[in-house]
Design a protein around this motif. Structure first.
Motif, PDB file in Angstrom:
ATOM      1  N   ILE A 153       0.092  17.533  -9.351  1.00  0.00           N
ATOM      2  CA  ILE A 153       1.075  17.624 -10.434  1.00  0.00           C
ATOM      3  C   ILE A 153       1.145  16.308 -11.192  1.00  0.00           C
ATOM      4  CG2 ILE A 153       3.535  17.859 -10.971  1.00  0.00           C
ATOM      5  CD1 ILE A 153       3.632  19.957  -8.643  1.00  0.00           C
ATOM      6  N   SER A 154       1.236  15.204 -10.475  1.00  0.00           N
ATOM      7  CA  SER A 154       1.369  13.909 -11.150  1.00  0.00           C
ATOM      8  C   SER A 154       0.109  13.545 -11.939  1.00  0.00           C
ATOM      9  CB  SER A 154       1.725  12.800 -10.159  1.00  0.00           C
ATOM     10  OG  SER A 154       0.660  12.556  -9.279  1.00  0.00           O
ATOM     11  N   VAL A 168      -1.677  23.387 -13.090  1.00  0.00           N
ATOM     12  CA  VAL A 168      -0.404  22.734 -12.788  1.00  0.00           C
ATOM     13  C   VAL A 168       0.726  23.316 -13.630  1.00  0.00           C
ATOM     14  CG1 VAL A 168       0.840  20.541 -13.087  1.00  0.00           C
ATOM     15  CG2 VAL A 168      -1.328  20.591 -11.841  1.00  0.00           C
ATOM     16  N   VAL A 169       0.497  23.489 -14.913  1.00  0.00           N
ATOM     17  CA  VAL A 169       1.569  23.989 -15.776  1.00  0.00           C
ATOM     18  C   VAL A 169       1.975  25.404 -15.388  1.00  0.00           C
ATOM     19  CG1 VAL A 169       2.128  24.678 -18.147  1.00  0.00           C
ATOM     20  CG2 VAL A 169       1.146  22.420 -17.695  1.00  0.00           C
ATOM     21  N   GLN A 197       0.067  16.944 -15.033  1.00  0.00           N
ATOM     22  CA  GLN A 197       1.215  17.480 -15.766  1.00  0.00           C
ATOM     23  C   GLN A 197       1.211  16.980 -17.206  1.00  0.00           C
ATOM     24  OE1 GLN A 197       4.878  16.206 -13.975  1.00  0.00           O
ATOM     25  NE2 GLN A 197       4.189  14.096 -13.828  1.00  0.00           N
ATOM     26  N   LYS A 198       2.071  17.601 -17.995  1.00  0.00           N
ATOM     27  CA  LYS A 198       2.204  17.232 -19.399  1.00  0.00           C
ATOM     28  C   LYS A 198       2.482  15.735 -19.504  1.00  0.00           C
ATOM     29  CE  LYS A 198       4.819  18.053 -23.506  1.00  0.00           C
ATOM     30  NZ  LYS A 198       6.089  18.302 -24.058  1.00  0.00           N
ATOM     31  N   LEU A 224       4.288  24.984 -12.489  1.00  0.00           N
ATOM     32  CA  LEU A 224       5.584  24.421 -12.865  1.00  0.00           C
ATOM     33  C   LEU A 224       6.422  25.431 -13.635  1.00  0.00           C
ATOM     34  CD1 LEU A 224       4.491  20.815 -13.937  1.00  0.00           C
ATOM     35  CD2 LEU A 224       5.520  21.530 -11.761  1.00  0.00           C
ATOM     36  N   HIS A 265      -4.753  20.793 -15.702  1.00  0.00           N
ATOM     37  CA  HIS A 265      -3.473  20.909 -16.407  1.00  0.00           C
ATOM     38  C   HIS A 265      -3.023  22.363 -16.501  1.00  0.00           C
ATOM     39  CE1 HIS A 265      -0.381  20.106 -19.407  1.00  0.00           C
ATOM     40  NE2 HIS A 265      -0.928  21.052 -20.170  1.00  0.00           N
TER      41      HIS A 265
END
Length: 151
Positions: free
Chosen positions: A68-69, A47-48, A72-73, A51, A44
């Motif tokens: 990402i999927s 990824v964050v 992600q949050k 993003l 996470h």
């Protein structure tokens, strides 16, 4: 800005220690009362960062859409991470920060889609995203420090 990158790299070293010192089973365990596990938090974080800095700047990320999927949050562990996935996450710990620093130094971040997150932080630029990111990473490291007591 270089101090922000230094702080982030130091935090990534702490995260790498988790990858080296906990078994695959421990990294994947979601303790009772928690929504996620150690490896989800690390994925996470990666990824964050991508993003926040790249996607909101209108640039491609260094992580896959699949990653990402998964991290992600709003996500949680749906399946155990494999050793191959752990190895990829370990690789991404550093290359994402190193490339971001290079890209920042080369001034590739020209535009940014401003947004306010659920904590009330308004991020207006890639520079702001980089600064906010180490706060975000520290929050998740704190969660990991709690999780590790139960794995």
């Amino acid at each position: 800005m270089h101090e922000a990158f230094n702080i982030t790299m130091q935090n990534r070293k702490v995260l790498e220690d988790y990858l080296q010192n906990y078994s695959l089973e421990q990294l994947n365990k979601v303790p009772q009362g928690f929504n996620n596990n150690l490896i989800w938090n690390i994925g996470h974080i990666i990824v964050v960062q991508q993003l926040l800095v790249y996607k909101l700047s209108g640039l491609p990320t260094m992580v896959s859409d699949e990653m990402i999927s998964r991290y992600q949050k709003g996500t949680r562990p749906e399946a155990d991470a494999t050793q191959e996935e752990i190895n990829e996450i370990k690789r991404l710990l550093y290359v994402t920060v190193e490339q971001t620093q290079t890209d920042f130094d080369n001034q590739i971040f020209k535009t940014y889609h401003e947004f306010t997150n659920n904590l009330g932080f308004t991020i207006r630029s890639a520079e702001g995203a980089i600064a906010y990111n180490y706060y975000h990473e520290a929050m998740h490291l704190g969660m990991m420090m709690s999780i590790r007591k139960f794995v």
